[in-house]
Design a protein around this motif. Structure first.
Motif, PDB file in Angstrom:
ATOM      1  N   VAL A 137       0.824  -1.289  -0.006  1.00 17.21           N
ATOM      2  CA  VAL A 137      -0.079  -0.113  -0.014  1.00 17.21           C
ATOM      3  C   VAL A 137       0.954   1.270  -0.051  1.00 17.21           C
ATOM      4  O   VAL A 137       0.579   2.236  -0.772  1.00 17.21           O
ATOM      5  N   THR A 138       2.169   1.195   0.702  1.00 19.83           N
ATOM      6  CA  THR A 138       3.026   2.363   1.103  1.00 19.83           C
ATOM      7  C   THR A 138       3.495   2.790  -0.414  1.00 19.83           C
ATOM      8  O   THR A 138       3.673   3.840  -0.965  1.00 19.83           O
ATOM      9  N   THR A 139       3.944   1.649  -1.251  1.00 21.68           N
ATOM     10  CA  THR A 139       4.566   1.762  -2.308  1.00 21.68           C
ATOM     11  C   THR A 139       3.722   2.229  -3.257  1.00 21.68           C
ATOM     12  O   THR A 139       3.985   3.442  -4.320  1.00 21.68           O
ATOM     13  N   ILE A 140       2.284   1.990  -3.433  1.00 21.90           N
ATOM     14  CA  ILE A 140       1.463   2.545  -4.347  1.00 21.90           C
ATOM     15  C   ILE A 140       1.133   4.007  -4.110  1.00 21.90           C
ATOM     16  O   ILE A 140       1.312   4.968  -4.834  1.00 21.90           O
ATOM     17  N   ALA A 141       1.084   4.163  -2.619  1.00 21.21           N
ATOM     18  CA  ALA A 141       0.665   5.690  -2.375  1.00 21.21           C
ATOM     19  C   ALA A 141       1.892   6.599  -2.788  1.00 21.21           C
ATOM     20  O   ALA A 141       1.792   7.644  -3.383  1.00 21.21           O
ATOM     21  N   ARG A 142       3.158   6.275  -2.454  1.00 19.15           N
ATOM     22  CA  ARG A 142       4.395   6.664  -2.847  1.00 19.15           C
ATOM     23  C   ARG A 142       4.265   7.080  -4.464  1.00 19.15           C
ATOM     24  O   ARG A 142       4.683   8.342  -4.730  1.00 19.15           O
ATOM     25  N   GLN A 143       4.102   6.230  -5.195  1.00 16.13           N
ATOM     26  CA  GLN A 143       4.106   6.465  -6.687  1.00 16.13           C
ATOM     27  C   GLN A 143       3.183   7.670  -6.907  1.00 16.13           C
ATOM     28  O   GLN A 143       3.308   8.450  -7.794  1.00 16.13           O
ATOM     29  N   LEU A 144       1.792   7.452  -6.457  1.00 14.72           N
ATOM     30  CA  LEU A 144       0.697   8.511  -6.657  1.00 14.72           C
ATOM     31  C   LEU A 144       0.876   9.597  -5.913  1.00 14.72           C
ATOM     32  O   LEU A 144       0.485  10.666  -6.712  1.00 14.72           O
ATOM     33  N   LYS A 145       1.494   9.957  -5.071  1.00  9.40           N
ATOM     34  CA  LYS A 145       2.025  11.291  -4.633  1.00  9.40           C
ATOM     35  C   LYS A 145       2.627  12.081  -5.482  1.00  9.40           C
ATOM     36  O   LYS A 145       2.998  13.218  -5.243  1.00  9.40           O
ATOM     37  N   ALA A 146       3.398  11.338  -6.550  1.00 10.20           N
ATOM     38  CA  ALA A 146       4.303  11.965  -7.540  1.00 10.20           C
ATOM     39  C   ALA A 146       3.277  13.038  -8.589  1.00 10.20           C
ATOM     40  O   ALA A 146       3.761  13.948  -9.135  1.00 10.20           O
ATOM     41  N   VAL A 147       2.054  12.746  -8.495  1.00  8.38           N
ATOM     42  CA  VAL A 147       0.986  13.311  -9.321  1.00  8.38           C
ATOM     43  C   VAL A 147       1.038  15.005  -8.686  1.00  8.38           C
ATOM     44  O   VAL A 147       0.522  15.059  -7.516  1.00  8.38           O
ATOM     45  N   PRO A 148       0.868  16.057  -9.456  1.00  7.75           N
ATOM     46  CA  PRO A 148       0.970  17.288  -8.943  1.00  7.75           C
ATOM     47  C   PRO A 148      -0.550  17.502  -8.286  1.00  7.75           C
ATOM     48  O   PRO A 148      -1.331  17.037  -8.477  1.00  7.75           O
ATOM     49  N   LEU A 213      -2.853   6.694 -14.175  1.00  2.00           N
ATOM     50  CA  LEU A 213      -2.252   5.733 -14.952  1.00  2.00           C
ATOM     51  C   LEU A 213      -0.751   5.924 -15.240  1.00  2.00           C
ATOM     52  O   LEU A 213       0.034   5.081 -15.074  1.00  2.00           O
ATOM     53  N   ARG A 214      -0.345   7.134 -15.582  1.00  8.15           N
ATOM     54  CA  ARG A 214       1.122   7.263 -15.778  1.00  8.15           C
ATOM     55  C   ARG A 214       1.871   7.205 -14.625  1.00  8.15           C
ATOM     56  O   ARG A 214       3.201   6.495 -14.637  1.00  8.15           O
ATOM     57  N   ALA A 215       1.535   7.423 -13.203  1.00 10.77           N
ATOM     58  CA  ALA A 215       2.307   7.220 -12.141  1.00 10.77           C
ATOM     59  C   ALA A 215       2.133   5.861 -11.727  1.00 10.77           C
ATOM     60  O   ALA A 215       3.071   5.439 -11.426  1.00 10.77           O
ATOM     61  N   LEU A 216       0.881   5.157 -11.882  1.00 18.49           N
ATOM     62  CA  LEU A 216       1.247   3.626 -11.716  1.00 18.49           C
ATOM     63  C   LEU A 216       1.965   2.914 -12.683  1.00 18.49           C
ATOM     64  O   LEU A 216       2.810   1.907 -12.470  1.00 18.49           O
ATOM     65  N   ASN A 217       2.003   3.197 -13.932  1.00 21.12           N
ATOM     66  CA  ASN A 217       2.828   2.552 -14.971  1.00 21.12           C
ATOM     67  C   ASN A 217       4.107   2.725 -14.994  1.00 21.12           C
ATOM     68  O   ASN A 217       5.304   2.047 -15.246  1.00 21.12           O
ATOM     69  N   ALA A 218       4.765   4.008 -14.012  1.00 23.45           N
ATOM     70  CA  ALA A 218       6.078   4.226 -14.212  1.00 23.45           C
ATOM     71  C   ALA A 218       6.925   3.207 -13.458  1.00 23.45           C
ATOM     72  O   ALA A 218       8.013   3.237 -14.162  1.00 23.45           O
ATOM     73  N   SER A 219       6.345   2.389 -12.689  1.00 20.39           N
ATOM     74  CA  SER A 219       7.391   1.540 -11.848  1.00 20.39           C
ATOM     75  C   SER A 219       7.471   0.103 -12.759  1.00 20.39           C
ATOM     76  O   SER A 219       7.754  -1.000 -12.207  1.00 20.39           O
ATOM     77  N   LEU A 220       6.371   0.223 -13.658  1.00 18.73           N
ATOM     78  CA  LEU A 220       6.076  -1.349 -14.430  1.00 18.73           C
ATOM     79  C   LEU A 220       7.326  -1.503 -15.534  1.00 18.73           C
ATOM     80  O   LEU A 220       7.932  -0.472 -15.763  1.00 18.73           O
ATOM     81  N   PRO A 221       8.013  -2.492 -15.578  1.00 19.81           N
ATOM     82  CA  PRO A 221       8.676  -2.945 -16.734  1.00 19.81           C
ATOM     83  C   PRO A 221       8.336  -2.437 -17.940  1.00 19.81           C
ATOM     84  O   PRO A 221       7.011  -2.439 -18.224  1.00 19.81           O
ATOM     85  N   THR A 222       9.010  -2.276 -18.843  1.00 18.43           N
ATOM     86  CA  THR A 222       8.780  -1.448 -20.254  1.00 18.43           C
ATOM     87  C   THR A 222       7.646  -2.299 -20.937  1.00 18.43           C
ATOM     88  O   THR A 222       6.613  -1.732 -21.395  1.00 18.43           O
ATOM     89  N   THR A 223       7.832  -3.711 -20.969  1.00 26.80           N
ATOM     90  CA  THR A 223       6.916  -4.420 -21.814  1.00 26.80           C
ATOM     91  C   THR A 223       5.516  -4.229 -21.090  1.00 26.80           C
ATOM     92  O   THR A 223       4.317  -4.243 -21.797  1.00 26.80           O
ATOM     93  N   GLN A 224       5.408  -4.484 -19.985  1.00 24.77           N
ATOM     94  CA  GLN A 224       4.163  -4.345 -19.127  1.00 24.77           C
ATOM     95  C   GLN A 224       3.333  -2.848 -19.249  1.00 24.77           C
ATOM     96  O   GLN A 224       2.280  -2.754 -19.520  1.00 24.77           O
TER      97      GLN A 224
END
Length: 229
Positions: A137-148, A213-224
């Motif tokens: 949960v913390t990992t996802i929250a950290r990714q989404l907090k990058a959204v302005p 979606l961009r924030a969540l996809n940022a941590s995914l491998p390129t193919t995913q």
């Protein structure tokens, strides 16, 4: 006839408890169990053994209705929180006071420790699952907090103590000077009952949805990431 002295009886009971506890610790293995000398109160004598490996305890006291028997109850380590131990049965037994510490030790090994060990194993499994949930949960929250314009409070001490740190709420206010109660979009991140993370969005406009979606996809491998797009 000498009058009965309750203080003498209590002193004798405390002495018997300590004798039993010390003999029981010896029989179970002094490297594994120790006697806690602080747990022999005057008002209701009892004594506890502590397992050095994990801090589990065995409480011993005189059975209330049958003074010729000892009541023994095992308990989880003191650092186990209520949500770790909820619904777990650690076990209790009674034994006659006529038994020697060695005989009592056999009863403990056969009738009490299996329930305690099973409860400790389940508690450890729950703790590991909880830590995994918090991390995800913390990992996802950290990714989404990058959204302005994202705002969100980390879990406080009470939330962590109560096991409520597996849920995070983030908000997108509509401007840099907007208050917490202003119109906003919201995402709630929590652990899923089926494993992994559950993300619930509300009031997102198209731009916000794309940013999420961009924030969540940022941590995914390129193919995913490409497949998700």
């Amino acid at each position: 006839m000498t009058p009965h002295n309750p203080q003498d009886a209590q002193a004798e009971l405390r002495a018997d408890l300590l004798t039993l506890a010390e003999g029981l610790a010896q029989a179970l293995g002094t490297s594994e169990w120790t006697v806690d000398p602080r747990r022999v109160p005057d008002w209701h004598p009892c004594v506890e053994l502590i397992r050095t490996e994990d801090g589990s305890r065995i409480l011993i006291q005189q059975e209330r209705l049958h003074h010729d028997r000892w009541w023994m109850h095992s308990s989880l380590p003191d650092n186990a929180t209520y949500y770790d131990r909820h619904g777990l049965e650690t076990g209790s037994i009674t034994v006659t006071r006529a038994k020697t510490p060695t005989q009592v030790a056999r009863d403990v090994q056969r009738r009490l420790l299996p329930a305690l060990d099973a409860a400790v194993a389940e508690m450890s499994r729950r703790q590991h699952r909880h830590l995994t949930d918090v991390h995800e949960v913390t990992t996802i929250a950290r990714q989404l907090k990058a959204v302005p314009l994202t705002t969100g409070r980390p879990p406080g001490a009470d939330s962590r103590r109560n096991g409520e740190d597996t849920t995070r709420t983030l908000r997108w206010n509509q401007g840099p000077d907007a208050s917490w109660s202003a119109p906003h979009a919201e995402i709630k991140i929590s652990r899923s009952r089926f494993g992994g993370v559950h993300i619930e969005c509300s009031h997102l406009n198209a731009a916000m949805a794309e940013a999420v979606l961009r924030a969540l996809n940022a941590s995914l491998p390129t193919t995913q990431a490409a497949s998700a797009a």
